[in-house]
Design an enzyme around this catalytic site. Structure first.
Site, PDB file in Angstrom:
ATOM      1  N   TYR A 101       0.942  -1.011  -0.471  1.00 20.46           N
ATOM      2  CA  TYR A 101      -0.066   0.309  -0.179  1.00 20.46           C
ATOM      3  C   TYR A 101       0.965   0.936   0.343  1.00 20.46           C
ATOM      4  O   TYR A 101       2.222   1.263   0.927  1.00 20.46           O
ATOM      5  CB  TYR A 101      -1.137   0.023   1.553  1.00 20.46           C
ATOM      6  CG  TYR A 101      -1.261   1.527   1.487  1.00 20.46           C
ATOM      7  CD1 TYR A 101      -2.775   1.452   0.697  1.00 20.46           C
ATOM      8  CD2 TYR A 101      -1.092   2.405   2.314  1.00 20.46           C
ATOM      9  CE1 TYR A 101      -3.904   2.761   1.204  1.00 20.46           C
ATOM     10  CE2 TYR A 101      -1.934   3.347   2.135  1.00 20.46           C
ATOM     11  CZ  TYR A 101      -3.153   3.799   1.713  1.00 20.46           C
ATOM     12  OH  TYR A 101      -3.623   4.916   1.775  1.00 20.46           O
ATOM     13  N   GLU A 189      -3.393   7.443  -4.158  1.00 16.81           N
ATOM     14  CA  GLU A 189      -3.431   6.088  -3.411  1.00 16.81           C
ATOM     15  C   GLU A 189      -3.247   5.081  -4.213  1.00 16.81           C
ATOM     16  O   GLU A 189      -3.496   4.449  -5.504  1.00 16.81           O
ATOM     17  CB  GLU A 189      -4.357   5.941  -2.345  1.00 16.81           C
ATOM     18  CG  GLU A 189      -4.187   5.172  -1.208  1.00 16.81           C
ATOM     19  CD  GLU A 189      -5.870   4.983  -1.296  1.00 16.81           C
ATOM     20  OE1 GLU A 189      -6.045   5.435   0.514  1.00 16.81           O
ATOM     21  OE2 GLU A 189      -6.664   4.241  -0.659  1.00 16.81           O
TER      22      GLU A 189
END
Ligand code: GDP
Ligand code: MN
Length: 379
Positions: A101, A189
């Site tokens: 992530y 993101e």
């Protein structure tokens, strides 16, 4: 402003982030055609402004073009977190060895963009944050200097052991940071950022939220707005120049001024209720705004009572009263309304309301309590 995955990927590709190609389909046939072009396994992905699409069944691996068509017909029209899927992204599937992530958020506390990275990426990152926060590295960035190479390398090492992957990841951090700054993001993101079995580091998902205050400076980004993918009430409110945020409760609030709107929501909660929305009709006097505000609020089936809370300064309370009268004549209310107003032209406002069969008070506590009780009665 939210943008779609395929749009965020386009922005990041321009910065050089390695991302598999992709094309958008609005019909199952288009999805099949795109899958044919790419050949092999493709991923069919719902394009909605919501996370957790994978868990909701909005991300499917299709082994053939006909399967891509089949999945597209299931995903198109599907509801994810209350939003209807109108487009799918069709993209060649990557092989995944590990999922990481990588995110940047604009942190209000430190007033800086903060990198958040974790080697435990994929669909359960919220779970990782809640149960194993040590698996997340946070790194604030000083915007005067930008992301320094040593910082990018440090972030890369938190994700991978192998130096080749670390270098690729570090480069992607720089590219993501550049994309974040250039587009005026409040969030950017990549989840998952994957390592393939061959050792390539590739972004398979991208999300960007653009700071609304940046849109004037970035007309190209503003043009990416997809109103068909937004909550209809928020589109209506924006077009009517109202600051509106939909919430989950049942007390519809119409307030002037952001501070009073916050205080009103606090008080609704304090007396045991739940606000259905944040709505600021702004400082200027304009009965039309009240009409629009009531239209938006009454369209929400969750709303069981309406609370007006107006402090008349520049806002003339008689204008608000006229707005209430006009709006309810056009569309008679199906739920009870509680009106609190005080300040400029209060006497005139009270008179207008009384003549039209409304009662109003100037006491905020009393009004909020009453609205909460009425909503409870109706629930
Ligand atoms: P989200 O659930 O809305 O965040 O959607 P994602 O795009 O992140 O997809 C969810 C999950 O689907 C990812 O974490 C992957 O596990 C899987 N996935 C997405 N793209 C691919 C792909 O190209 N190949 C494989 N094998 N899995 C994928
Ligand atoms: Mn994702």
């Amino acid at each position: 402003m939210n943008i779609h995955e395929y749009q965020a990927k386009e922005i990041l590709r321009r910065e050089g982030v390695p991302i598999p190609p992709g094309d958008v389909a609005t019909t199952p046939q288009e999805a099949e055609n795109i899958a044919k072009q790419y050949g092999g396994t493709v991923v069919v992905k719902a394009q909605v402004h919501a996370g957790g699409r994978g868990k909701a069944g909005g991300v499917k691996l299709a082994k053939s073009p006909s399967e891509a068509r089949e999945f597209a017909s299931k995903i198109l029209g599907m509801q994810i977190k209350g939003l209807t899927v109108q487009k799918v992204l069709v993209t060649p599937a990557a092989d995944i060895a590990s999922e990481a992530y990588v995110g940047i958020i604009l942190d209000r506390a430190s007033k800086k963009p903060v990198f958040m990275v974790s080697p435990a990426g994929g669909i359960d990152i919220e779970e990782v944050a809640a149960t194993t926060p040590e698996k997340i590295l946070k790194l604030p960035i000083d915007t005067r200097y930008g992301l320094q190479p040593f910082q990018a390398t440090r972030l890369g090492f938190f994700l991978f052991d192998d130096i080749k992957k670390v270098r690729q990841a570090a480069k992607i951090m720089q590219q993501l940071y550049a994309g974040f700054m250039k587009a005026g993001c409040s969030l950017a993101e990549i989840n998952p950022l994957v390592a393939t079995p061959a050792g390539d580091v590739v972004a398979l998902d991208a999300k960007m939220v653009i700071d609304d205050n940046e849109l004037d400076r970035h007309p190209d980004i503003a043009a990416l707005r997809d109103e068909s993918a937004e909550a209809p009430s928020e589109v209506q409110a924006r077009n009517a120049n109202l600051t509106f945020i939909k919430l989950d409760g049942d007390v519809g609030c119409v307030v002037n001024g952001a501070g009073l709107a916050m205080a009103t929501m606090d008080l609704v909660k304090y007396y045991g209720g739940e606000p259905a929305n944040f709505l600021d009709i702004g400082g200027s006097s304009n009965p039309e705004k009240v009409v629009n505000a009531l239209k938006i609020i009454t369209a929400d089936p969750n709303v069981k009572a309406i609370l007006f809370n107006i402090f008349g300064g520049i806002t003339r309370t008689d204008d608000v009263a006229n707005g209430i009268v006009t709006a309810t004549k056009q569309n008679p209310l199906k739920v009870p309304i509680v009106i609190r107003l005080t300040g400029t032209n209060e006497e005139i406002a009270m008179k207008i309301l009384q003549e039209n069969g409304f009662s109003a008070s100037s006491d905020m506590d009393e009004a909020v309590k009453k609205a909460v009780a009425l909503a409870k009665e109706a629930a």
